[in-house]
Design an enzyme around this catalytic site. Structure first.
Site, PDB file in Angstrom:
ATOM      1  N   LYS A 162       2.248   9.296   8.653  1.00 21.82           N
ATOM      2  CA  LYS A 162       1.502   8.768   9.809  1.00 21.82           C
ATOM      3  C   LYS A 162       2.021   9.285  11.157  1.00 21.82           C
ATOM      4  O   LYS A 162       1.696  10.392  11.544  1.00 21.82           O
ATOM      5  CB  LYS A 162       1.459   7.244   9.740  1.00 21.82           C
ATOM      6  CG  LYS A 162       0.599   6.752   8.562  1.00 21.82           C
ATOM      7  CD  LYS A 162       0.020   5.379   8.778  1.00 21.82           C
ATOM      8  CE  LYS A 162      -1.142   5.106   7.835  1.00 21.82           C
ATOM      9  NZ  LYS A 162      -0.752   4.641   6.509  1.00 21.82           N
ATOM     10  N   PHE A 199       0.850  -1.190   0.000  1.00 26.94           N
ATOM     11  CA  PHE A 199       0.000   0.000   0.000  1.00 26.94           C
ATOM     12  C   PHE A 199       0.884   1.238   0.000  1.00 26.94           C
ATOM     13  O   PHE A 199       1.743   1.394   0.868  1.00 26.94           O
ATOM     14  CB  PHE A 199      -0.932   0.032   1.218  1.00 26.94           C
ATOM     15  CG  PHE A 199      -1.878   1.193   1.186  1.00 26.94           C
ATOM     16  CD1 PHE A 199      -2.996   1.178   0.362  1.00 26.94           C
ATOM     17  CD2 PHE A 199      -1.633   2.329   1.949  1.00 26.94           C
ATOM     18  CE1 PHE A 199      -3.865   2.270   0.305  1.00 26.94           C
ATOM     19  CE2 PHE A 199      -2.492   3.425   1.894  1.00 26.94           C
ATOM     20  CZ  PHE A 199      -3.612   3.381   1.076  1.00 26.94           C
ATOM     21  N   ASP A 253       9.366   2.789   1.796  1.00 27.26           N
ATOM     22  CA  ASP A 253       8.125   3.465   2.196  1.00 27.26           C
ATOM     23  C   ASP A 253       7.933   3.184   3.681  1.00 27.26           C
ATOM     24  O   ASP A 253       7.415   2.140   4.067  1.00 27.26           O
ATOM     25  CB  ASP A 253       6.934   2.961   1.375  1.00 27.26           C
ATOM     26  CG  ASP A 253       5.613   3.610   1.812  1.00 27.26           C
ATOM     27  OD1 ASP A 253       5.592   4.261   2.880  1.00 27.26           O
ATOM     28  OD2 ASP A 253       4.605   3.457   1.090  1.00 27.26           O
TER      29      ASP A 253
HETATM   30  C1  LIG Z   1      -0.895   5.027   5.083  1.00 28.99           C
HETATM   31  C2  LIG Z   1       0.177   4.709   4.126  1.00 28.99           C
HETATM   32  C3  LIG Z   1       0.372   5.472   2.960  1.00 28.99           C
HETATM   33  C4  LIG Z   1      -0.539   6.618   2.575  1.00 28.99           C
HETATM   34  O1  LIG Z   1      -0.540   7.641   3.508  1.00 28.99           O
HETATM   35  P1  LIG Z   1      -1.682   8.782   3.424  1.00 28.99           P
HETATM   36  O2  LIG Z   1      -1.302   9.747   4.494  1.00 28.99           O
HETATM   37  O3  LIG Z   1      -2.981   8.091   3.692  1.00 28.99           O
HETATM   38  O4  LIG Z   1      -1.637   9.358   2.074  1.00 28.99           O
HETATM   39  C5  LIG Z   1       1.435   5.144   2.139  1.00 28.99           C
HETATM   40  N1  LIG Z   1       2.246   4.115   2.424  1.00 28.99           N
HETATM   41  C6  LIG Z   1       2.073   3.352   3.521  1.00 28.99           C
HETATM   42  C7  LIG Z   1       3.033   2.239   3.780  1.00 28.99           C
HETATM   43  C8  LIG Z   1       1.029   3.609   4.397  1.00 28.99           C
HETATM   44  O5  LIG Z   1       0.844   2.843   5.470  1.00 28.99           O
END
Ligand SMILES: *Cc1c(COP(=O)(O)O)cnc(C)c1O
Length: 381
Positions: free
Chosen positions: A243, A129, A214
């Site tokens: 986050k 994700f 990421d």
């Molecule tokens: C939550 C998340 C995102 C996206 O973050 P947003 O603030 O919702 O745009 C991207 N990568 C990872 C691994 C995430 O957990």
């Protein structure tokens, strides 16, 4: 559960009550009901709800938004601190995780134009994700995600997670980078084999492509160290953070090695980039995080979860303060709803997976409540 006459677009099913107050591991609704929170805004409120240190930092910040055209002190201090903690000296500050990942991929493509003959393709993983913008939807490997708003943004190739040989096979002269989560968060805390990041680092070095971590979900102590890549003793070329960084405020960052930070003037930016008010909050959060006894509370959390998993025949996976309980049958949503009725907030990211991502300073009392409420819900079958 929801009010059909709402003006807000309905994009997920939410319980009816409005939430009005938060403190640490607890949240209260408009009827005065208290909930113990193991979701924390999807792994965002790393110090729990409304930590005083964040309230104070925001109250003390002078100008809210001098504008992205001018310097502000909190963004400089935050960038310096992130560079120090990560070892990645160049920082771009933005607001959301998807936005940070967009910046990372843009930076990699720019690097590809300058140093790899126009290579632009990024290898990502199945079940990953990376966010909900068009390009990050295309980068995401969650089933059904990338095609939902076709045509996809080109330039992303997907391989199975945890499999270095698959990455090696997918490499081509068009490849510019490999982008992975150190632990797959939205997939339900999927931990790759030990040495995965180290092997990817070596492979990327051999192939002359960039490694992008990421760390939107895994960094800021969520999985132990301030960055998950530190656990494997490696450094990516680019890392993204979001986050937990803002402790509840929308703050994210792209961090890069000096040689890779090749944006020219005007290549990137944003109206809310390096926002003074948000950065003042994030700075207080990160400084506080560095002093929180994360290991102690992670150990206590793991003991509670192991005990629940053993007693109810569930698989447990994860690390630090990011865990998935894997159920033998697809009843995660029913369990989540039953727990909500009893005042416990947990997340069901997959039909057979419950995810727990409490505050990094979660105490003994909320852990006891988790054990009692989730234990009773599981016992009912
Ligand atoms: C939550 C998340 C995102 C996206 O973050 P947003 O603030 O919702 O745009 C991207 N990568 C990872 C691994 C995430 O957990």
């Amino acid at each position: 559960m929801t009010n059909a006459t709402e003006s807000l677009m309905q994009l997920n099913i939410k319980p009816a009550p409005c939430m009005v107050r938060g403190e640490g591991s607890y949240l209260w609704d408009e009827h005065g009901r208290r909930y113990v929170d193991f979701i924390q805004g999807w792994a965002v409120n790393c110090l729990g709800h409304d930590p005083p240190v964040l309230r104070q930092a925001l109250a003390a910040q002078g100008v809210i938004n001098p504008g992205a055209a001018f310097h502000n002190a909190p963004s400089r201090a935050l960038a310096r601190l992130l560079a120090e903690v990560s070892g990645l000296p160049r920082v771009f500050l933005s607001s959301s995780g998807a936005e940070a990942n967009e910046g990372a991929v843009k930076l990699a493509r720019k690097w590809g134009q300058l140093h790899r003959d126009g290579a632009f393709e990024v290898i990502t993983t199945l079940d990953s994700f990376h966010g909900r913008t068009l390009a990050m939807s295309s980068a995401t490997g969650k089933p059904g995600f990338a095609d939902a708003f076709g045509p996809q943004v080109p330039g992303f190739t997907k391989v199975p997670y945890g499999d270095v040989v698959a990455v090696e096979r997918a490499l081509s002269p068009r490849t510019v980078a490999v982008m992975v989560e150190p632990i797959q968060g939205e997939a339900g805390a999927v931990v790759p084999p030990a040495g995965y990041l180290r092997a990817l680092r070596a492979l990327c070095d051999r192939a002359g492509v960039l490694l992008i971590a990421d760390e939107i979900q895994t960094s800021m102590g969520r999985t132990g160290p301030m960055f998950a890549f530190l656990d494997e003793g490696i450094q990516p070329d680019i890392a993204t953070v979001g986050k937990g960084l803002g402790g509840g405020l929308p703050v994210s960052a792209v961090l890069a090695r000096r040689e890779v930070a090749c944006f020219a003037l005007g290549d990137h930016g944003g109206t809310f980039a390096a926002h003074a008010f948000l950065c003042a909050g994030a700075l207080a959060v990160v400084r506080t995080l560095l002093d929180v006894d994360r290991a102690g509370s992670a150990g206590a959390l793991e003991r509670v979860l192991r005990e629940l998993a053993e007693r109810h025949g569930l698989a447990l996976r994860g690390r630090g303060h990011l865990w998935g309980l894997v159920l033998p049958t697809p009843r995660a949503e029913a369990l989540r709803d039953r727990c909500f009725e009893r005042g416990l907030l947990i997340n069901a990211p997959r039909p057979n997976v419950l995810r727990l991502m409490p505050a990094l300073n979660v105490g003994a009392e909320p852990l006891h409540e988790l054990s009692q409420i989730l234990g009773a819900a599981l016992a009912e079958g």
